[in-house]
Design a protein around this motif. Structure first.
Motif, PDB file in Angstrom:
ATOM      1  N   MET A  35       0.178  -1.465  -0.335  1.00  0.00           N
ATOM      2  CA  MET A  35       0.197  -0.491   0.316  1.00  0.00           C
ATOM      3  C   MET A  35       0.985   0.889  -0.152  1.00  0.00           C
ATOM      4  SD  MET A  35      -2.886   0.373  -0.621  1.00  0.00           S
ATOM      5  CE  MET A  35      -3.864  -0.563   0.873  1.00  0.00           C
ATOM      6  N   SER A  36       0.672   2.008  -0.774  1.00  0.00           N
ATOM      7  CA  SER A  36       0.935   3.123  -1.190  1.00  0.00           C
ATOM      8  C   SER A  36       0.878   4.219  -0.152  1.00  0.00           C
ATOM      9  CB  SER A  36       1.044   4.357  -1.652  1.00  0.00           C
ATOM     10  OG  SER A  36      -0.439   4.519  -2.852  1.00  0.00           O
ATOM     11  N   ASN A  37       1.800   5.966   0.417  1.00  0.00           N
ATOM     12  CA  ASN A  37       0.615   6.220   0.635  1.00  0.00           C
ATOM     13  C   ASN A  37      -0.291   7.520   0.223  1.00  0.00           C
ATOM     14  OD1 ASN A  37       2.882   5.924   3.270  1.00  0.00           O
ATOM     15  ND2 ASN A  37       4.729   7.370   2.829  1.00  0.00           N
ATOM     16  N   ALA A  38      -0.853   7.260  -0.742  1.00  0.00           N
ATOM     17  CA  ALA A  38      -1.773   7.727  -1.141  1.00  0.00           C
ATOM     18  C   ALA A  38      -3.268   6.532  -1.206  1.00  0.00           C
ATOM     19  CB  ALA A  38      -1.895   7.861  -2.521  1.00  0.00           C
ATOM     20  N   GLY A  39      -2.696   5.779  -0.461  1.00  0.00           N
ATOM     21  CA  GLY A  39      -3.925   4.699   0.118  1.00  0.00           C
ATOM     22  C   GLY A  39      -4.597   4.055  -1.366  1.00  0.00           C
ATOM     23  N   ARG A  40      -3.377   3.550  -2.078  1.00  0.00           N
ATOM     24  CA  ARG A  40      -3.602   3.072  -3.372  1.00  0.00           C
ATOM     25  C   ARG A  40      -2.116   1.763  -3.206  1.00  0.00           C
ATOM     26  NH1 ARG A  40      -6.690   4.980  -2.507  1.00  0.00           N
ATOM     27  NH2 ARG A  40      -8.826   6.024  -3.820  1.00  0.00           N
ATOM     28  N   ARG A  41      -3.034   0.212  -3.197  1.00  0.00           N
ATOM     29  CA  ARG A  41      -1.887  -0.563  -3.522  1.00  0.00           C
ATOM     30  C   ARG A  41      -1.349  -0.941  -4.631  1.00  0.00           C
ATOM     31  NH1 ARG A  41      -2.669  -5.876  -4.754  1.00  0.00           N
ATOM     32  NH2 ARG A  41      -1.879  -7.298  -3.015  1.00  0.00           N
ATOM     33  N   VAL A  42       0.016  -1.250  -4.891  1.00  0.00           N
ATOM     34  CA  VAL A  42       0.711  -0.212  -5.779  1.00  0.00           C
ATOM     35  C   VAL A  42       0.839  -1.957  -6.140  1.00  0.00           C
ATOM     36  CG1 VAL A  42       2.698   0.145  -7.284  1.00  0.00           C
ATOM     37  CG2 VAL A  42       0.957   1.256  -5.685  1.00  0.00           C
ATOM     38  N   THR A  43       1.137  -2.646  -7.292  1.00  0.00           N
ATOM     39  CA  THR A  43       1.172  -3.744  -8.312  1.00  0.00           C
ATOM     40  C   THR A  43       2.098  -3.831  -9.532  1.00  0.00           C
ATOM     41  OG1 THR A  43      -0.675  -5.076  -9.041  1.00  0.00           O
ATOM     42  CG2 THR A  43      -0.632  -5.310  -6.950  1.00  0.00           C
ATOM     43  N   PRO A  44       2.799  -4.581  -9.916  1.00  0.00           N
ATOM     44  CA  PRO A  44       3.037  -4.778 -11.837  1.00  0.00           C
ATOM     45  C   PRO A  44       2.551  -4.368 -12.194  1.00  0.00           C
ATOM     46  CG  PRO A  44       5.202  -6.223 -10.065  1.00  0.00           C
ATOM     47  CD  PRO A  44       3.729  -5.757  -9.381  1.00  0.00           C
ATOM     48  N   ASP A  45       1.359  -5.172 -11.682  1.00  0.00           N
ATOM     49  CA  ASP A  45       0.143  -5.479 -13.141  1.00  0.00           C
ATOM     50  C   ASP A  45      -0.644  -4.146 -12.744  1.00  0.00           C
ATOM     51  OD1 ASP A  45       0.854  -7.832 -13.784  1.00  0.00           O
ATOM     52  OD2 ASP A  45       0.114  -8.881 -12.704  1.00  0.00           O
ATOM     53  N   GLY A  46      -0.780  -3.854 -11.714  1.00  0.00           N
ATOM     54  CA  GLY A  46      -1.615  -2.346 -11.240  1.00  0.00           C
ATOM     55  C   GLY A  46      -0.661  -1.149 -12.304  1.00  0.00           C
ATOM     56  N   ALA A  47       0.413  -1.262 -12.553  1.00  0.00           N
ATOM     57  CA  ALA A  47       0.980  -0.233 -12.728  1.00  0.00           C
ATOM     58  C   ALA A  47       0.817   0.514 -13.993  1.00  0.00           C
ATOM     59  CB  ALA A  47       2.841   0.158 -12.202  1.00  0.00           C
ATOM     60  N   MET A  48       0.619  -1.132 -14.436  1.00  0.00           N
ATOM     61  CA  MET A  48       0.105  -0.928 -15.750  1.00  0.00           C
ATOM     62  C   MET A  48      -1.665   0.102 -16.230  1.00  0.00           C
ATOM     63  SD  MET A  48       2.617  -1.316 -17.991  1.00  0.00           S
ATOM     64  CE  MET A  48       2.073  -2.437 -19.143  1.00  0.00           C
ATOM     65  N   ARG A  49      -2.374   0.457 -14.783  1.00  0.00           N
ATOM     66  CA  ARG A  49      -3.285   1.313 -14.818  1.00  0.00           C
ATOM     67  C   ARG A  49      -2.813   1.969 -15.179  1.00  0.00           C
ATOM     68  NH1 ARG A  49      -5.567  -0.274  -9.588  1.00  0.00           N
ATOM     69  NH2 ARG A  49      -7.051   1.767 -10.460  1.00  0.00           N
ATOM     70  N   VAL A  50      -1.863   3.276 -14.752  1.00  0.00           N
ATOM     71  CA  VAL A  50      -1.762   4.466 -14.721  1.00  0.00           C
ATOM     72  C   VAL A  50      -0.701   4.523 -16.781  1.00  0.00           C
ATOM     73  CG1 VAL A  50       0.409   5.795 -14.316  1.00  0.00           C
ATOM     74  CG2 VAL A  50      -0.769   4.534 -12.641  1.00  0.00           C
ATOM     75  N   SER A  51      -1.853   5.534 -17.271  1.00  0.00           N
ATOM     76  CA  SER A  51      -1.259   5.697 -18.868  1.00  0.00           C
ATOM     77  C   SER A  51       0.786   6.157 -18.952  1.00  0.00           C
ATOM     78  CB  SER A  51      -1.923   6.690 -19.649  1.00  0.00           C
ATOM     79  OG  SER A  51      -1.673   7.894 -18.975  1.00  0.00           O
ATOM     80  N   ALA A  52       1.053   6.577 -18.012  1.00  0.00           N
ATOM     81  CA  ALA A  52       2.898   6.993 -18.168  1.00  0.00           C
ATOM     82  C   ALA A  52       3.642   5.551 -18.399  1.00  0.00           C
ATOM     83  CB  ALA A  52       3.397   8.567 -17.332  1.00  0.00           C
ATOM     84  N   ALA A  53       2.911   4.900 -17.279  1.00  0.00           N
ATOM     85  CA  ALA A  53       4.067   3.915 -17.156  1.00  0.00           C
ATOM     86  C   ALA A  53       3.714   2.506 -18.201  1.00  0.00           C
ATOM     87  CB  ALA A  53       3.579   3.524 -15.428  1.00  0.00           C
ATOM     88  N   TYR A  54       2.370   2.068 -18.729  1.00  0.00           N
ATOM     89  CA  TYR A  54       1.907   1.838 -19.552  1.00  0.00           C
ATOM     90  C   TYR A  54       2.925   1.905 -21.112  1.00  0.00           C
ATOM     91  CZ  TYR A  54      -0.788  -1.132 -22.707  1.00  0.00           C
ATOM     92  OH  TYR A  54      -1.605  -1.832 -24.185  1.00  0.00           O
ATOM     93  N   ALA A  55       2.797   3.617 -21.178  1.00  0.00           N
ATOM     94  CA  ALA A  55       3.272   3.547 -22.330  1.00  0.00           C
ATOM     95  C   ALA A  55       4.859   3.848 -22.470  1.00  0.00           C
ATOM     96  CB  ALA A  55       3.060   5.288 -22.539  1.00  0.00           C
ATOM     97  N   CYS A  56       5.224   3.645 -20.902  1.00  0.00           N
ATOM     98  CA  CYS A  56       6.902   3.046 -21.130  1.00  0.00           C
ATOM     99  C   CYS A  56       7.515   1.670 -21.612  1.00  0.00           C
ATOM    100  CB  CYS A  56       7.352   3.773 -19.482  1.00  0.00           C
ATOM    101  SG  CYS A  56       7.227   5.675 -19.002  1.00  0.00           S
ATOM    102  N   ILE A  57       6.564   1.188 -20.408  1.00  0.00           N
ATOM    103  CA  ILE A  57       6.843  -0.494 -20.452  1.00  0.00           C
ATOM    104  C   ILE A  57       6.879  -0.853 -22.197  1.00  0.00           C
ATOM    105  CG2 ILE A  57       6.048  -2.176 -20.120  1.00  0.00           C
ATOM    106  CD1 ILE A  57       7.371  -1.570 -17.656  1.00  0.00           C
TER     107      ILE A  57
END
Length: 436
Positions: A35-57
């Protein structure tokens, strides 16, 4: 090792893994999920929901997958390298690494695992092409890495079909990104970028909720008299049904019994919501080492020069080459039996080619100066060779040892005094004197 492996390496400690069945979903849950301090659980697969991370990968995996990967033979005397299409690994790396994937599929999957999780694994399987006849990818979240007493590495695989099994170091092709303190595994960028990605996820959810509520901040409804609980519940339900949601935007409320509505919140721009999202794009691009301009983020000017050629050249040199070096180094270590004779190389020429005018000027100069032959230039441009074009041209303004004057009064043997058509060459000094 257990702590660093669980927290940094994206692999599980042996004691924990031994209690999980091979088909347990917690293999994919990963100890790096938190869990991040922003209250959102971050996983490698969940990170792909962020457009910038998806575009980088996506940019890294598709770019590496597109580049040809071939075997080369080194000449021990001259140090030059030549393509080795007959090497058993060449067909495996350039065309088809296994029965169900093309080389593009394999490189894209392995690069995605490497960039997102810090590690990429493939089982080396023997067959007609030798000890490395097939490369079968293994999901990184199902792998445990530990070191044996003889300093070799062992891989424990939680295979949902074959069950838990162990592979030795010479049976696994292993790509590592940034090395963890233990040195056995790579570090997932998502681990260190957890707060950045978590904030991006929270900002995205905030924007979705804001627009689902009509893109209008909430306010306060005040009444002159105190309402009973049933009356308050009925008023709240009617208010939300009539004025909540994006489909009720700009409706004018009609209030009774002296009720008043007062807006108390700021709009999205004043709350710097847009700026926050833009900053998160820059932060994620920095974590994955990808230039913003290649993510279609054009709000700031680039210091890399102008034009596609300059941008791609800087991207290849500064960002892509370390990843390619990771690949070729792992291939040398895990797949090549004679590394002093053979090596694997990516062909990055398609990425750094200029436009047609720049290419024509480059090859014209290199051919006229005798650096390459005309057929070599034709091959580089994708044309078939022609007869009589395999000898390099000799520039007319240079001299060699063959250009020494002869005793019989004839012209020198060299071609420096001959023009391109066999006639007398023009005296550059005389021309310059006439011009002045």
């Amino acid at each position: 090792m257990g702590l660093f492996s669980a927290v940094l390496g994206g692999v599980r400690a042996s004691g924990e893994a031994s209690t999980l069945a091979p088909d347990d979903d917690r293999w994919y849950d990963g100890a790096i999920s938190s869990m991040s301090n922003a209250g959102r659980r971050v996983t490698p697969d969940g990170a792909m929901r962020v457009s910038a991370a998806y575009a980088c990968i996506g940019l890294l995996s598709k770019t590496v997958a597109t580049l040809p990967l071939r075997m080369y033979r080194k000449d021990p005397k001259t140090g030059k390298t030549f393509e080795a299409p007959d090497h058993p690994l060449n067909d495996l790396l350039e065309h088809q690494p296994n029965s169900w994937q093309s080389a593009w599929d394999f490189k894209a999957m392995m690069m995605m695992h490497l960039a997102l999780r810090g590690n990429a694994y493939a089982e080396i399987m023997s067959g007609p092409r030798g000890f490395a006849d097939k490369l079968e990818p293994i999901h990184p979240d199902r792998v445990i890495v530990d070191r044996l007493p003889d300093q070799t590495i062992r891989y424990t695989i939680a295979d949902p079909v074959l069950g838990t099994r162990r592979l030795l170091q010479d049976e696994v092709f292993h790509l590592r990104s940034h090395i963890a303190p233990g040195g056995l595994v790579g570090i997932s960028p998502v681990t260190y970028a957890r707060e950045t990605i978590g904030l991006a996820l929270a900002a995205e959810e905030h924007g979705a909720r804001m627009f689902s509520n009509g893109a209008r901040p909430s306010g306060v409804v005040t009444l002159e008299k105190t309402m009973s609980d049933p009356a308050f519940a009925r008023f709240k339900a009617q208010w939300n049904a009539g004025y909540g949601g994006i489909h009720n935007v700009m409706k004018t409320p009609i209030l009774e019994q002296g009720a008043k509505f007062e807006s108390i919140s700021l709009d999205a721009e004043e709350a710097q919501f847009i700026q926050t999202r833009e900053f998160q794009i820059e932060e994620i691009a920095r974590w994955f080492d990808v230039p913003l301009v290649l993510l279609h983020h054009m709000t700031k000017t680039s210091s890399w020069g102008t034009g596609v050629e300059a941008i791609m050249l800087a991207f290849v040199r500064n960002n892509l080459m370390p990843w390619l070096g990771c690949w070729t180094g792992a291939i040398r270590r895990d797949l090549i039996l004679a590394p002093n004779i053979y090596e694997a190389q990516f062909d990055v020429e398609p990425l750094i080619k200029g436009d047609s005018r720049a290419l024509a000027d480059f090859y014209s100069r290199t051919v006229l100066n005798g650096i390459i032959t005309r057929n070599e230039a034709r091959a580089a441009l994708g044309y078939n060779p022609l007869d009589g074009l395999d000898e390099p041209l000799v520039p007319t303004n240079t001299t060699t040892s063959n250009d020494v004057p002869r005793n019989d009064g004839q012209p020198p043997n060299g071609s420096a005094l001959l023009g391109h058509n066999g006639g007398p060459a023009i005296d550059d000094t005389t021309e310059q004197a006439d011009d002045h």
